[in-house]
Enzyme design. Sequence first.
Site, PDB file in Angstrom:
ATOM      1  CB  THR A   1      -0.893  -0.002   1.256  1.00 19.79           C
ATOM      2  OG1 THR A   1      -1.693  -1.180   1.224  1.00 19.79           O
ATOM      3  CG2 THR A   1      -1.777   1.219   1.325  1.00 19.79           C
TER       4      THR A   1
ATOM      5  CB  ILE B   1      -1.193  -8.742  12.104  1.00 21.83           C
ATOM      6  CG1 ILE B   1      -1.007  -9.637  10.871  1.00 21.83           C
ATOM      7  CG2 ILE B   1      -2.648  -8.365  12.287  1.00 21.83           C
ATOM      8  CD1 ILE B   1      -1.611 -11.023  11.018  1.00 21.83           C
ATOM      9  CG  ASP B   2       2.554  -9.249   8.401  1.00 22.27           C
ATOM     10  OD1 ASP B   2       1.889 -10.065   9.066  1.00 22.27           O
ATOM     11  OD2 ASP B   2       2.453  -9.132   7.165  1.00 22.27           O
TER      12      ASP B   2
ATOM     13  NE  ARG C   1      -1.019 -36.179  20.558  1.00 20.17           N
ATOM     14  CZ  ARG C   1      -2.340 -36.160  20.421  1.00 20.17           C
ATOM     15  NH1 ARG C   1      -3.023 -35.056  20.597  1.00 20.17           N
ATOM     16  NH2 ARG C   1      -2.981 -37.266  20.094  1.00 20.17           N
TER      17      ARG C   1
ATOM     18  N   GLY D   1       2.734 -13.456   9.668  1.00 17.07           N
ATOM     19  CA  GLY D   1       3.838 -12.479   9.738  1.00 17.07           C
ATOM     20  C   GLY D   1       4.531 -12.293   8.408  1.00 17.07           C
ATOM     21  CG  HIS D   2       4.363 -11.435   3.985  1.00 19.22           C
ATOM     22  ND1 HIS D   2       3.878 -12.425   3.161  1.00 19.22           N
ATOM     23  CD2 HIS D   2       4.887 -10.488   3.166  1.00 19.22           C
ATOM     24  CE1 HIS D   2       4.119 -12.100   1.910  1.00 19.22           C
ATOM     25  NE2 HIS D   2       4.720 -10.932   1.882  1.00 19.22           N
TER      26      HIS D   2
ATOM     27  CD  GLU E   1       2.302 -16.083   7.049  1.00 15.38           C
ATOM     28  OE1 GLU E   1       1.368 -16.797   6.695  1.00 15.38           O
ATOM     29  OE2 GLU E   1       2.257 -14.831   7.008  1.00 15.38           O
TER      30      GLU E   1
ATOM     31  NE  ARG F   1      -2.472 -35.224  16.603  1.00 12.76           N
ATOM     32  CZ  ARG F   1      -1.970 -36.441  16.498  1.00 12.76           C
ATOM     33  NH1 ARG F   1      -0.769 -36.604  15.941  1.00 12.76           N
ATOM     34  NH2 ARG F   1      -2.621 -37.495  16.925  1.00 12.76           N
TER      35      ARG F   1
ATOM     36  CD  GLN G   1      -1.908 -15.841  13.627  1.00 14.27           C
ATOM     37  OE1 GLN G   1      -0.787 -15.598  14.011  1.00 14.27           O
ATOM     38  NE2 GLN G   1      -2.144 -16.635  12.590  1.00 14.27           N
TER      39      GLN G   1
HETATM   40  O1  F6P Z   1       0.100  -8.996   5.858  1.00 16.12           O
HETATM   41  C1  F6P Z   1      -0.827  -9.528   6.737  1.00 16.12           C
HETATM   42  C2  F6P Z   1      -1.017 -10.995   6.491  1.00 16.12           C
HETATM   43  O2  F6P Z   1      -1.974 -11.467   7.383  1.00 16.12           O
HETATM   44  C3  F6P Z   1       0.260 -11.826   6.569  1.00 16.12           C
HETATM   45  O3  F6P Z   1       0.624 -12.108   7.890  1.00 16.12           O
HETATM   46  C4  F6P Z   1      -0.146 -13.013   5.753  1.00 16.12           C
HETATM   47  O4  F6P Z   1       0.994 -13.650   5.186  1.00 16.12           O
HETATM   48  C5  F6P Z   1      -1.017 -12.441   4.686  1.00 16.12           C
HETATM   49  O5  F6P Z   1      -1.490 -11.217   5.173  1.00 16.12           O
HETATM   50  C6  F6P Z   1      -2.194 -13.289   4.293  1.00 16.12           C
HETATM   51  O6  F6P Z   1      -2.783 -12.704   3.194  1.00 16.12           O
HETATM   52  P1  F6P Z   1      -4.250 -13.026   2.667  1.00 16.12           P
HETATM   53  O7  F6P Z   1      -5.221 -12.424   3.633  1.00 16.12           O
HETATM   54  O8  F6P Z   1      -4.293 -12.375   1.345  1.00 16.12           O
HETATM   55  O9  F6P Z   1      -4.380 -14.516   2.648  1.00 16.12           O
END
Ligand code: F6P
Length: 358
Positions: free
Chosen positions: A115, A136-137, A172, A180-181, A232, A276, A284
Amino acid sequence: MLRVGMLTSGGDCQALNAAMRGVVKTLLNMSDEPLEIYGFLDGYQGLIYSRFKMLTGKDFSGILTEGGTMLGTSRTPFKDIEKPDANGLNKVDAMLQNYYKLQLDCLVILGGNGTHKTANLLREKGLNIITLPKTIDNDLWGTDMTFGFQSAVDIATNAIDCIHTTAASHGRVFIVEVMGHKVGWLTLNAGMAGGADIILLPEIPYDINKICKKIEERDKNGSRFTIIAVAEGAISKEDAKLSKKEMKKKMENYPYPSVSYEVAARIQEKTGREVRVTVPGHVQRGGSPCPYDRVFASRLGAEAGKLILDRQFGFMVGYKDREIVRVSLEDVAGKLKYLSPDATIIQEAKMLGISFGD
Ligand code: F6P
């Protein structure tokens, strides 16, 4: 007459409404100038295709605690912004034309990294732009904190807390995958808050043997379970060495839904332990903003309102060293704020016995 446009773009997060409310309340409280507010729908799409609604102060009442965005949002990738749309429309020209047609004095844009690139392009084209840092990242350069981050930390922490009790009962290994991208802020904070034993971050490539060693050590010390918080975007040391092309090839035949499942399979294979995986995902980003984010977004919004009244444009309102600050948009655009592997918080986490698999 002051004419202000507003839009929210990219993935949503908590406190978008609180931030917009902060802007509008400030404009109404601090000035007698008549105000027209144009809320563009679904991010840049609304500005491109002239889809907007006229809003009044009343529309911003009662939304402080509401999650999501009252304007809707969408992803409009920066890499495509200068390409014509399916009907040959020049999207950048369309945005400029709509801004001038409505005789806007400025545009307030709430968003994350992508953006901000488009916001800066619009600034370069001569529009009066103010931005607010949402995600959120927490990966936006130029601000120590973005709104949405703290709410997401709370939710991810709660997920780890819930997993803790069931992991302890069953003895477990549990993986909780955190959003968090490409950065690890959210995972690090939720992982530490939730008492994770191992935290895997994109900025610190992991060695699967080190992870298994930590699990085995815990076993020997009588801990029946292990909690692993996996970002992630986490990556193994082997994968970190691959070129972009090699990585792309690997992902073409990737048999797992996400990195956590790969980590789980490799732990299972190496240790024979039952593993698991839990992926809280978009939970989130959902629900009501936490109190911190309500206050924080309101403060950012207030400063944005002040900038508009002072006719100071071309800034993102950010947060540095516990102060609300204005940062030049041209400095922000296109830069990610990574977590440094040498950050003191990482060193402190290591002192607490948390493994990063490195
Ligand atoms: O940038 C915020 C975020 O939630 C990331 O943490 C995540 O990787 C991505 O967006 C998920 O994107 P979308 O909502 O397009 O699946």
